[in-house]
Each structure stands twice: as structure tokens, then as C-alpha cells.
Design an enzyme around this catalytic site. Structure first.
Site, short mmCIF file in Angstrom:
data_model
loop_
_atom_site.label_atom_id
_atom_site.label_comp_id
_atom_site.label_asym_id
_atom_site.label_seq_id
_atom_site.Cartn_x
_atom_site.Cartn_y
_atom_site.Cartn_z
N ARG A 56 0.84 -1.22 0.00
CA ARG A 56 0.00 0.00 0.00
C ARG A 56 0.87 1.25 0.00
NH1 ARG A 56 -1.62 2.14 4.52
NH2 ARG A 56 -2.09 0.18 5.56
N TYR A 109 -17.08 15.14 -15.24
CA TYR A 109 -17.65 13.83 -14.98
C TYR A 109 -18.56 13.94 -13.75
CZ TYR A 109 -17.84 8.86 -13.80
OH TYR A 109 -18.27 7.60 -13.50
N ASP A 181 -7.85 17.57 -14.88
CA ASP A 181 -8.18 16.19 -15.25
C ASP A 181 -7.92 16.06 -16.75
OD1 ASP A 181 -9.46 13.82 -16.06
OD2 ASP A 181 -10.90 13.93 -14.42
N LYS A 206 -9.51 4.81 -19.05
CA LYS A 206 -9.88 5.28 -20.39
C LYS A 206 -8.74 5.06 -21.38
CE LYS A 206 -13.33 6.62 -17.95
NZ LYS A 206 -14.32 5.62 -17.63
N1 LCS Z 1 -12.39 11.80 -14.81
C1 LCS Z 1 -13.04 11.76 -16.00
C2 LCS Z 1 -12.88 12.87 -16.97
C3 LCS Z 1 -13.86 10.68 -16.30
O1 LCS Z 1 -14.48 10.66 -17.49
C4 LCS Z 1 -14.02 9.63 -15.34
C5 LCS Z 1 -14.88 8.46 -15.60
C6 LCS Z 1 -13.33 9.73 -14.12
C7 LCS Z 1 -12.52 10.83 -13.89
C8 LCS Z 1 -13.43 8.67 -13.08
O2 LCS Z 1 -12.68 7.57 -13.48
P1 LCS Z 1 -12.95 6.06 -12.99
O3 LCS Z 1 -13.06 6.10 -11.51
O4 LCS Z 1 -14.22 5.62 -13.64
O5 LCS Z 1 -11.74 5.33 -13.46
N2 LCS Z 1 -15.74 8.63 -16.68
C9 LCS Z 1 -16.66 7.77 -17.06
C10 LCS Z 1 -17.56 8.01 -18.11
O6 LCS Z 1 -17.67 9.06 -18.75
N3 LCS Z 1 -18.31 6.94 -18.30
O7 LCS Z 1 -18.03 5.95 -17.38
C11 LCS Z 1 -16.96 6.42 -16.52
#
Ligand code: LCS
Length: 389
Positions: A56, A109, A181, A206
Site C-alpha cells: 500500500r 464527470y 483532469d 480510459k
Molecule cells: N475523470 C473523468 C474525466 C472521467 O471521465 C471519469 C470516468 C473519471 C474521472 C473517473 O474515473 P474512474 O473512476 O471511472 O476510473 N468517466 C466515465 C464516463 O464518462 N463513463 O463511465 C466512466
């Protein structure tokens, strides 16, 4: 690792072994590490010696992957987190204290918005959701207590673009910090630390991983003090990425530069097709001259990315029929994978926001989002065409 290498070279080599032995960083599958003797263990905990203690806190496979992330973003340190939301929450909460104020892009998001408005607010951190494409609105939102500005550019799902360099200047003058981000661009298309941002966050889920088989996130900084603070925060919040998943994303990144090129080419062609289609009212895509920040996008980004959102003339009913009719494009949330996906932000990714928050952010009922994959572009176009018909 040669810091002068270009991102496409870092994708292949950064964080991989450079001496005799395996060519690929091995997966060190252990939760804990043996100490030489009791003094060694105590010295590691006290920071008098460096070494591995407990996964961790740090693990060699994860560390190699974090070095790759830092190289790609032009930072000095990376931290791999268990999800993009672990990166968002750790990056924001790790810097905030009760009484602080946070300015955040209103088109983000959904859970990033609700993390601030529904969770961090309980700990006495206030936030304002602001149109960060407009510098005057950001200036007006500043309070003496504003410690952080959090932007997503391009924003999810409206693809609104905020000026990173201008915001970095404004934020620095006021003694606050800028978190960007960079999920929609990946470090291949945009490097916010080089434009003056203090912190970059990613959902590795992504484009960076790219294969829709891992949930992960990252925080990247260029400052030793911020790194130490975040390492400590991550160790306490506990949302670290596992060695196996670090290995998977590190492997996925080897093809990142190639994939981004193809995502951009395909998305550009699909955006142009949609814009000329009679059933489509409006297309949001930074590669189209009709995008309100088209010139800024060309300056700040080296490609438009792979995500498009659009509104159909027939509103949500037409959108629902279209989403139910695609065959190649899977009806699923997420983005940035090799496969094309289609979804409805208002009832899916941004459903947790209030109707007012969505309306303010420009997320209409009729908005449909497509993540354009790396398939043959003619096949993607044909699928969308038959679905629109
Ligand atoms: N930041 C952005 C710009 C995102 O699009 C997402 C997830 C996150 C952070 C969070 O990431 P995760 O915890 O899911 O790895 N975006 C998503 C979307 O547009 N559709 O499903 C997840």
C-alpha cells in the site's frame, strides 16, 4: 530513461528495465517485504533508509509504472490510484482543509461534481461549479478562501475547453493550485504540467489503459512537496493500484501514441459525418471549426481526441431509438477504449447530478455521447448511419 525523449518513446520505454535481465518490468506480487533485521525495518519506517515496506505504501511494479506516468506528463512523480475517482478524491481532499473553497468546472464527470457538492461539503470544504471556459467567471468566483481550481478540459460530456495556461497564471497569482483532469486527452495530446498546472489527474480506465479491462487512476506532479503530501494522503485513504493492474496499464500504454492517432482520425471523420447529417442538430467536438473554443483547442491540444457528443433534432426520444439501434457501437458508459461506445449522459454518467447542475453545465436531455474506437472508420460510420436511419 532519457527525459528528452518524446512521449511516443516514453510510452514504450519509460519505467521498463534498462539493465541485464527481463525486458519487461516484472509483476512483484507481494503484499509485504522482508526486512534484513529489526534496525532495517525501523530505519525504513523512519525514512533514514529507502526501500520497500508494504505494497500500500509502494511496490516496485507500481513504482516503475508511476515513473512512466511522470515521464509521459513531464512531471517528476506519479501516483497510481485504484480508480479515476480515487485520483480525483485524493487529489482534492489531500490538499483541502475545512474552511477552504474549491472552484470546479461545471462540465465535469458527474461523480467529480457530486464528490464536491455532496461529500467534501460535509467536511466544511465549499465549492462553486463555474464555467471555466470564461476567465472572468473564474475571477469572479474567487474568494479569499479559494485554495483549489479543478478543471476538466475537454469537459465530460460537453467537450468545453478551458485555457490551461491562462488559468494557471490566474490561479498562481492568487496563491491557489490548479488541478487538471487530463483523461480526455491523455499525455499524447495535452500536457497540463508544461502549461503551468500544479497537478494532473487521470482515469487510467480510459485511453491510457485503452482496453476496457482495468479500473485505475493517477495523480502526477512536478513538485517534491506536493508528491510527499499526496503519497501520505494516498497511503491513508488507501486507494492504491495493485501490481497486476499497474502491469496491465503499463502494457496498454505501449500503444498509446498509435491508438491516440487513430482515435483522433476516426473521431474527426465521424464528427464531420454527424455534423452533415440531417437528423443531427448540433455536434460538440474540438476538431470542428464550429466548436466555440476551436482556436484554443488547436493551440493547447495536439489533436481533438476520440470523444464526440451531439444532439439530435428529435431530442431524447430520437436519441434513445438511435442508442437502441447501434450494433457495432456498444451501448455502455466509459470511453477511451479500442471499441466504440455510445451512451446518454443525462440518464447515465451524469445522472447523479441534479437537473439544475446538468442544465447549468449544458448537459441536455437530448445529448448523446460517442467514444470513437480504433475500428475501421467506415464500419463505425455505417453503424451510426443505420442507427440514425
Ligand atoms: N475523470 C473523468 C474525466 C472521467 O471521465 C471519469 C470516468 C473519471 C474521472 C473517473 O474515473 P474512474 O473512476 O471511472 O476510473 N468517466 C466515465 C464516463 O464518462 N463513463 O463511465 C466512466
Amino acid at each position: 530513461m532519457n527525459p528528452d525523449h518524446k512521449p511516443a518513446t516514453h510510452c514504450v520505454h519509460a519505467g521498463q528495465p534498462e539493465t541485464e535481465g527481463p525486458v519487461v518490468t516484472p509483476i512483484v506480487a507481494t503484499s509485504t517485504f522482508r526486512f534484513r533485521d529489526a534496525d532495517h525495518g525501523a530505519a525504513l519506517f523512519a525514512g533514514r533508509e529507502t526501500g520497500y515496506i508494504y505494497t500500500r505504501m509502494l511496490n516496485p511494479t507500481v513504482k516503475a509504472f508511476e515513473d512512466c506516468l511522470a515521464a509521459l506528463e513531464g512531471g517528476t512523480h506519479g501516483l497510481a490510484t485504484a480508480s479515476g475517482m480515487a485520483a480525483v478524491s485524493t487529489a482534492i481532499a489531500g490538499l483541502g482543509s475545512a474552511g477552504d473553497h474549491v472552484i470546479c468546472s461545471k462540465a465535469v464527470y458527474g461523480p467529480t461534481c457530486t464528490f464536491l457538492t455532496d461529500f467534501l461539503s460535509r467536511f466544511g470544504v465549499e465549492s462553486s461549479m463555474v464555467d471555466t471556459t470564461d476567465l472572468d467567471k473564474v475571477r469572479a468566483a474567487f474568494r479569499p478562501s479559494t485554495k483549489l481550481v479543478v478543471i476538466e478540459t475537454p469537459g465530460n460530456p460537453t467537450l468545453a475547453i478551458s485555457d490551461i495556461a491562462a488559468l494557471a497564471g490566474l490561479v498562481r497569482e492568487r496563491g491557489a493550485r490548479l488541478i487538471v483532469d487530463n483523461t480526455f486527452m491523455s499525455p499524447i495530446l495535452q500536457q497540463p504540467l508544461r502549461l503551468g498546472a500544479d497537478v494532473v489527474i487521470h482515469s487510467l480506465t480510459k485511453f491510457l489503459n485503452g482496453h476496457a479491462d482495468v479500473i485505475g487512476g493517477a495523480i502526477i506532479v512536478k513538485d517534491e512537496e506536493l508528491y510527499r503530501l499526496y503519497r501520505r494522503a494516498l497511503n491513508h485513504y488507501g486507494g492504491v493500484l495493485s501490481p497486476f493492474e499497474s502491469f496491465l496499464v503499463h502494457r496498454g500504454i505501449k500503444s498509446l501514441a498509435l491508438r491516440m492517432q487513430r482515435h483522433c482520425e476516426n473521431a474527426q471523420a465521424i464528427a464531420e459525418f454527424l455534423e452533415s447529417h440531417p437528423a443531427v442538430e448540433r455536434v460538440h467536438f474540438p476538431g470542428l471549426a464550429s466548436h466555440p473554443q476551436y482556436e484554443l483547442a488547436r493551440r493547447q491540444m495536439s489533436g481533438p481526441g476520440g470523444v464526440i457528443s451531439f444532439e439530435l433534432r428529435g431530442g431524447f426520444d430520437a436519441g434513445r431509438r438511435m442508442m437502441n439501434a447501434t450494433r457495432l457501437c456498444a451501448l455502455a458508459v466509459s470511453l477511451g477504449g479500442v471499441e466504440s461506445l455510445i451512451q446518454h449522459p443525462a440518464s447515465m454518467t451524469h445522472a447523479g447530478m441534479t437537473e439544475d447542475q446538468r442544465c447549468e453545465a449544458g448537459i441536455t436531455e437530448g445529448l448523446v455521447r460517442v467514444s470513437v474506437g480504433i475500428e475501421d472508420v467506415g464500419d463505425i460510420r455505417a453503424d451510426l448511419e443505420q442507427a440514425l436511419a
